[in-house]
Design an enzyme around this catalytic site. Structure first.
Site, PDB file in Angstrom:
ATOM      1  N   PHE A 258       9.383   0.915   5.984  1.00 17.28           N
ATOM      2  CA  PHE A 258       8.467   0.182   5.118  1.00 17.28           C
ATOM      3  C   PHE A 258       8.963   0.197   3.676  1.00 17.28           C
ATOM      4  O   PHE A 258       9.014  -0.827   2.999  1.00 17.28           O
ATOM      5  CB  PHE A 258       7.079   0.821   5.219  1.00 17.28           C
ATOM      6  CG  PHE A 258       6.105   0.357   4.178  1.00 17.28           C
ATOM      7  CD1 PHE A 258       5.421  -0.835   4.330  1.00 17.28           C
ATOM      8  CD2 PHE A 258       5.866   1.123   3.050  1.00 17.28           C
ATOM      9  CE1 PHE A 258       4.518  -1.264   3.375  1.00 17.28           C
ATOM     10  CE2 PHE A 258       4.964   0.702   2.090  1.00 17.28           C
ATOM     11  CZ  PHE A 258       4.292  -0.498   2.258  1.00 17.28           C
ATOM     12  N   GLU A 259       9.361   1.376   3.207  1.00 13.17           N
ATOM     13  CA  GLU A 259       9.825   1.497   1.831  1.00 13.17           C
ATOM     14  C   GLU A 259      11.171   0.812   1.634  1.00 13.17           C
ATOM     15  O   GLU A 259      11.405   0.157   0.613  1.00 13.17           O
ATOM     16  CB  GLU A 259       9.934   2.972   1.438  1.00 13.17           C
ATOM     17  CG  GLU A 259      10.315   3.188  -0.009  1.00 13.17           C
ATOM     18  CD  GLU A 259      10.435   4.654  -0.372  1.00 13.17           C
ATOM     19  OE1 GLU A 259      10.824   4.943  -1.520  1.00 13.17           O
ATOM     20  OE2 GLU A 259      10.135   5.508   0.482  1.00 13.17           O
TER      21      GLU A 259
ATOM     22  N   LYS B 216      -8.831  -4.053  -4.755  1.00 19.44           N
ATOM     23  CA  LYS B 216      -9.952  -4.699  -5.423  1.00 19.44           C
ATOM     24  C   LYS B 216     -10.772  -3.675  -6.209  1.00 19.44           C
ATOM     25  O   LYS B 216     -11.044  -2.579  -5.721  1.00 19.44           O
ATOM     26  CB  LYS B 216     -10.841  -5.400  -4.391  1.00 19.44           C
ATOM     27  CG  LYS B 216     -10.174  -6.574  -3.697  1.00 19.44           C
ATOM     28  CD  LYS B 216     -11.131  -7.252  -2.736  1.00 19.44           C
ATOM     29  CE  LYS B 216     -10.463  -8.444  -2.048  1.00 19.44           C
ATOM     30  NZ  LYS B 216     -11.377  -9.111  -1.091  1.00 19.44           N
TER      31      LYS B 216
ATOM     32  N   GLU C 164       0.810  17.053   5.450  1.00 19.58           N
ATOM     33  CA  GLU C 164       0.868  15.640   5.110  1.00 19.58           C
ATOM     34  C   GLU C 164      -0.429  14.969   5.542  1.00 19.58           C
ATOM     35  O   GLU C 164      -0.807  15.016   6.719  1.00 19.58           O
ATOM     36  CB  GLU C 164       2.065  14.945   5.765  1.00 19.58           C
ATOM     37  CG  GLU C 164       2.148  13.472   5.366  1.00 19.58           C
ATOM     38  CD  GLU C 164       3.496  12.826   5.652  1.00 19.58           C
ATOM     39  OE1 GLU C 164       3.547  11.587   5.722  1.00 19.58           O
ATOM     40  OE2 GLU C 164       4.505  13.562   5.793  1.00 19.58           O
TER      41      GLU C 164
ATOM     42  N   ASP D  56       3.458   2.380  -3.567  1.00 17.23           N
ATOM     43  CA  ASP D  56       4.205   1.197  -3.968  1.00 17.23           C
ATOM     44  C   ASP D  56       3.311   0.217  -4.730  1.00 17.23           C
ATOM     45  O   ASP D  56       3.685  -0.941  -4.911  1.00 17.23           O
ATOM     46  CB  ASP D  56       4.822   0.517  -2.744  1.00 17.23           C
ATOM     47  CG  ASP D  56       3.781   0.060  -1.739  1.00 17.23           C
ATOM     48  OD1 ASP D  56       2.711   0.697  -1.665  1.00 17.23           O
ATOM     49  OD2 ASP D  56       4.017  -0.936  -1.026  1.00 17.23           O
TER      50      ASP D  56
ATOM     51  N   THR E 296      11.341   5.530   4.425  1.00 20.03           N
ATOM     52  CA  THR E 296      10.788   4.873   5.603  1.00 20.03           C
ATOM     53  C   THR E 296      11.266   3.427   5.679  1.00 20.03           C
ATOM     54  O   THR E 296      11.720   2.847   4.691  1.00 20.03           O
ATOM     55  CB  THR E 296       9.257   4.894   5.564  1.00 20.03           C
ATOM     56  OG1 THR E 296       8.800   4.103   4.458  1.00 20.03           O
ATOM     57  CG2 THR E 296       8.729   6.316   5.404  1.00 20.03           C
TER      58      THR E 296
ATOM     59  N   ASP F 298      -3.680   3.909   1.350  1.00 15.22           N
ATOM     60  CA  ASP F 298      -4.258   2.589   1.122  1.00 15.22           C
ATOM     61  C   ASP F 298      -4.667   2.477  -0.343  1.00 15.22           C
ATOM     62  O   ASP F 298      -5.443   3.298  -0.835  1.00 15.22           O
ATOM     63  CB  ASP F 298      -5.479   2.403   2.024  1.00 15.22           C
ATOM     64  CG  ASP F 298      -5.945   0.960   2.078  1.00 15.22           C
ATOM     65  OD1 ASP F 298      -5.965   0.301   1.020  1.00 15.22           O
ATOM     66  OD2 ASP F 298      -6.292   0.489   3.178  1.00 15.22           O
TER      67      ASP F 298
END
Length: 245
Positions: A225-226, A152, A73, A184, A223, A148
């Site tokens: 976060f997800e 932009k 990972e 995401d 997770t 990440d």
């Protein structure tokens, strides 16, 4: 969100230089406080479960003391997903790569507390580890979860998913091995599809030709976060590609 991004700039090395020496980095270092548990992981557990570039190319059977499926990972962040997988699948060996000390310390501390023997960790640039330490055609799965997105346009060159990166991964995967990515950010998911569509030696495992994404696999841990993103209505896109040559 894990930060496994590449900070790609034009460096002094030529196009034939190793990826990690072409002014490219797989991270942007951030300052962060260390908890007592994280510090314990780095200071006390690292000698047993930590790996270094200086160790050179690894014989994975010797490293883990057995023959087993191998999962790598890249950019595991704070490592909740990696720890859960290693604990849930003791029959599989895991190697995590992350540069940020809090995440590395957290994973090492948790691995020790849970008695995990099937996990090793690099605190290094992912490109350097892939090029120098992981042998060719020995990895069953490489995971890249929520890197990440560098949204932009002027920063798109910093995204970790680039043609040279996925080609390097292909050489480390076993024939039939898989590259599993999740994001995401829909625009980044589309970028991943564009890169992988022209990448040689890969096949998309999605069953419908018109749908490049696979349903969220049950084996990928959900997770915090997800889960929060799902509650807010955010989408998540999974892509799984198989080495076919």
């Amino acid at each position: 969100m894990s930060d496994s991004s590449h900070n790609a700039t034009t460096g002094p090395e030529g196009p034939d230089a190793p990826l990690h020496r072409r002014g490219i980095k797989s991270y942007v270092l951030r300052a962060g406080r260390m908890t007592q548990a994280q510090t314990r992981g780095l200071e006390e557990i690292w000698p047993r479960l930590g790996l270094n570039l200086a160790d050179g190319s690894q014989d994975l059977d010797v490293l883990f003391g057995r023959q087993a499926p191998r999962v790598v990972e890249v950019g595991f962040g704070m490592g909740a997903s990696l720890i859960e997988q290693a604990e849930t699948h003791p029959e599989t060996d895991f190697i995590g790569i992350e540069v940020h000390p809090p995440g590395v310390g957290k994973v090492l501390d948790e691995a020790d507390k849970r008695g995990l023997t099937n996990l090793r960790v690099y605190r290094e640039d992912a490109l350097a580890v892939l090029e120098q330490c992981l042998p060719e055609s020995r990895i069953d799965t490489l995971q890249l979860f929520f890197p990440d997105p560098w949204p932009k346009k002027k920063h798109h060159k910093r995204r970790i998913v680039q043609p040279a990166f996925v080609e390097l991964i292909r050489t480390r995967l076993k024939p039939g091995g898989t590259l599993h990515m999740a994001t995401d950010w829909q625009a980044y998911a589309e970028w991943m599809v564009e890169v992988m569509t022209v990448a040689p030696g890969y096949a998309n495992t999605a069953t419908a030709e018109t749908v490049p994404y696979v349903p969220r696999p049950a084996f990928r841990p959900l997770t915090k976060f997800e889960a929060r993103g799902e509650r807010l209505g955010h989408g998540v896109w999974d892509l799984i590609y198989q080495r076919v040559d």
